[in-house]
Design a protein around this motif. Structure first.
Motif, mmCIF file in Angstrom:
data_model
loop_
_atom_site.group_PDB
_atom_site.id
_atom_site.type_symbol
_atom_site.label_atom_id
_atom_site.label_comp_id
_atom_site.label_asym_id
_atom_site.label_seq_id
_atom_site.Cartn_x
_atom_site.Cartn_y
_atom_site.Cartn_z
ATOM 1 N N PRO A 139 40.822 -66.486 -5.220
ATOM 2 C CA PRO A 139 40.427 -67.808 -4.357
ATOM 3 C C PRO A 139 41.478 -68.866 -5.032
ATOM 4 O O PRO A 139 42.026 -68.764 -5.815
ATOM 5 C CB PRO A 139 38.970 -68.135 -4.500
ATOM 6 C CG PRO A 139 38.824 -67.465 -6.062
ATOM 7 C CD PRO A 139 39.830 -66.539 -6.321
ATOM 8 N N ASP A 140 41.518 -69.618 -3.749
ATOM 9 C CA ASP A 140 42.111 -70.965 -4.147
ATOM 10 C C ASP A 140 41.009 -71.860 -4.791
ATOM 11 O O ASP A 140 40.298 -72.315 -4.400
ATOM 12 C CB ASP A 140 42.582 -71.896 -2.618
ATOM 13 C CG ASP A 140 43.519 -72.779 -3.008
ATOM 14 O OD1 ASP A 140 43.658 -73.458 -4.445
ATOM 15 O OD2 ASP A 140 43.938 -73.419 -2.177
ATOM 16 N N VAL A 141 41.306 -72.187 -6.158
ATOM 17 C CA VAL A 141 40.578 -72.991 -7.118
ATOM 18 C C VAL A 141 41.323 -74.150 -7.426
ATOM 19 O O VAL A 141 40.665 -75.044 -8.508
ATOM 20 C CB VAL A 141 40.206 -72.341 -8.427
ATOM 21 C CG1 VAL A 141 39.404 -70.961 -7.959
ATOM 22 C CG2 VAL A 141 41.420 -71.811 -9.237
ATOM 23 N N ARG A 142 42.286 -74.578 -6.976
ATOM 24 C CA ARG A 142 43.084 -75.619 -7.343
ATOM 25 C C ARG A 142 42.523 -77.076 -7.318
ATOM 26 O O ARG A 142 42.289 -77.888 -8.130
ATOM 27 C CB ARG A 142 44.616 -75.773 -6.486
ATOM 28 C CG ARG A 142 45.399 -74.674 -6.888
ATOM 29 C CD ARG A 142 46.644 -74.374 -5.866
ATOM 30 N NE ARG A 142 46.284 -74.347 -4.423
ATOM 31 C CZ ARG A 142 47.155 -74.361 -3.571
ATOM 32 N NH1 ARG A 142 48.338 -74.788 -3.966
ATOM 33 N NH2 ARG A 142 46.900 -74.235 -2.425
ATOM 34 N N ASP A 143 41.799 -77.113 -6.309
ATOM 35 C CA ASP A 143 40.820 -78.523 -5.917
ATOM 36 C C ASP A 143 39.688 -78.545 -6.909
ATOM 37 O O ASP A 143 39.377 -79.459 -7.647
ATOM 38 C CB ASP A 143 40.580 -78.584 -4.578
ATOM 39 C CG ASP A 143 41.503 -79.026 -3.429
ATOM 40 O OD1 ASP A 143 42.497 -79.306 -4.026
ATOM 41 O OD2 ASP A 143 41.124 -78.827 -2.187
ATOM 42 N N ALA A 144 39.139 -77.420 -7.020
ATOM 43 C CA ALA A 144 37.889 -77.422 -8.026
ATOM 44 C C ALA A 144 38.142 -77.680 -9.484
ATOM 45 O O ALA A 144 37.802 -78.493 -10.369
ATOM 46 C CB ALA A 144 37.369 -76.011 -8.108
#
Length: 390
Positions: A139-144
């Motif tokens: 998943p895209d976890v960059r913001d988290a």
């Protein structure tokens, strides 16, 4: 509550590194652990061919598994490792062994939690320079990650368990927590205690205000109590905390609620300068050592914050002012603190109790008979102690 927005990380050289061999080449990357775990000394490469039994055995030995396979398979592997911990045969108690005391039961529970967390943290993932996970179906976890860690300073390695926690916290931050007493949502940051236990908020909502001119909220956390006091008509609220994440979280919440003109959020160790006719504090409830960032809102070593609030309260109250201490008696039922000890601290601080409002917790664990601490939880009461200068 004192809790743990994301400060910009220091230089990479100031942080621990995870070192490993892969395909005959030595590698190193920054090691991330919000729990403060040291980087594992032994590392093996794991992929989709690794069995849960093998992964569990390696993790129990303290060997990290750097995952190179499919991300969703890694999640399934972590769940399988957790099942092996839960199904591990319990040591049989000798017939003559006494039933553990509440404090022994608490310590055993904490030890088991710590061992479980340490074992599951051995399944680790790579993060690239932008916090992306370079694995299939990731998943895209960059913001988290950016919300929790701040600006990236290069590739890093982190446990899958921590990544899942970051993603969960990111979703809570976006969605928010409904606070019936506010008629609005509070949006907690990662590492800042989420106000999911609404009974303590209702106590503050129901207690008559001694004044509407000024109030201090000590250890504000998400800012929920400061916002509630402002919404109840307190003209100015000064909310304090020491943690950068909590300060940023509280500021964002009061601005979102349109209360920024009434609430000042400042960095301070307990009390701000001056005196107020109302000072509110909801300190961590259990006198024990926290083992992760989020636990700073639950565990207060040697009751330092509680005692600091009591010891400084009288000097910061205006004549006739009230201090509202919101505190659970869970520690008393665990044998970690007695009611007599709390009363001694109140007396020694030059304070007296002018009233108390009690409420029983409504959270699911209070009724969960399978909880190892159910006996204590089932007796728990949360109280708002009205304290005045003696």
């Amino acid at each position: 509550m004192q809790s743990k927005n994301s400060a910009t990380p220091a230089t990479a050289a100031a942080h621990p590194s995870l070192n490993w061999e892969e395909d005959g080449v030595s590698h190193s990357a920054r090691w991330r652990s919000e729990s403060g775990n040291a980087p594992p000394k032994r590392v093996v490469i794991g992929d989709d061919q690794m069995t849960a039994d093998s992964a569990y055995r390696l993790a129990c030995e303290g060997t990290a598994i750097l995952w190179r396979g499919d991300f969703q398979n890694a999640r399934q592997l972590l769940q399988a490792m957790a099942r092996r911990i839960e199904n591990k045969p319990k040591k049989r108690k000798a017939a003559e062994a006494p039933e553990p005391s509440p404090v022994d039961r608490f310590n055993l529970h904490r030890l088991a939690q710590s061992q479980r967390a340490r074992t599951l943290a051995m399944l680790v993932l790579p993060l690239d320079e932008q916090y992306a996970i370079p694995l299939r179906r990731a998943p895209d976890v960059r913001d988290a990650c950016a919300e929790a860690y701040g600006q990236s300073d290069g590739p890093s390695v982190v446990s899958l368990r921590e990544v899942l926690g970051l993603v969960g916290a990111h979703e809570w931050r976006k969605k928010g927590v409904e606070i019936p007493a506010l008629g609005a949502r509070i949006h907690p940051y990662y590492g800042v205690f989420s106000p999911v236990r609404g009974e303590y908020i209702k106590l503050v909502a129901d207690q008559p205000l001694p004044s509407k001119s000024l109030a201090f909220d000590i250890g504000t956390g998400t800012g929920v109590l400061a916002a509630l006091l402002a919404q109840r008509g307190v003209e100015r609220v000064v909310a304090t905390d020491m943690d950068p994440r909590a300060l940023a979280c509280a500021r964002e919440n009061v601005e979102r609620l349109g209360l920024g003109n009434q609430v000042d959020v400042i960095e301070a160790d307990l009390f701000p300068d001056g005196r107020a006719p109302l000072i509110v504090c909801n300190p961590p409830w259990l006198p024990a050592r926290p083992s992760s960032a989020i636990e700073h809102a639950i565990y207060d070593p040697e009751s330092r914050m509680l005692r600091g609030f009591l010891d400084g309260l009288a000097a910061h109250l205006t004549p006739g002012g009230e201090g509202w201490l919101i505190l659970s008696d869970f520690a008393e039922h665990l044998g970690l603190r007695t009611r007599a000890q709390l009363q001694e601290w109140i007396d020694a601080a030059g304070l007296k109790v002018d009233g108390r409002l009690d409420v029983k917790p409504q959270h699911p664990r209070a009724a969960d008979k399978t909880d190892p601490l159910f006996s204590a939880r089932s007796k728990e009461t949360t109280s708002l102690w009205r304290l005045v200068a003696a």
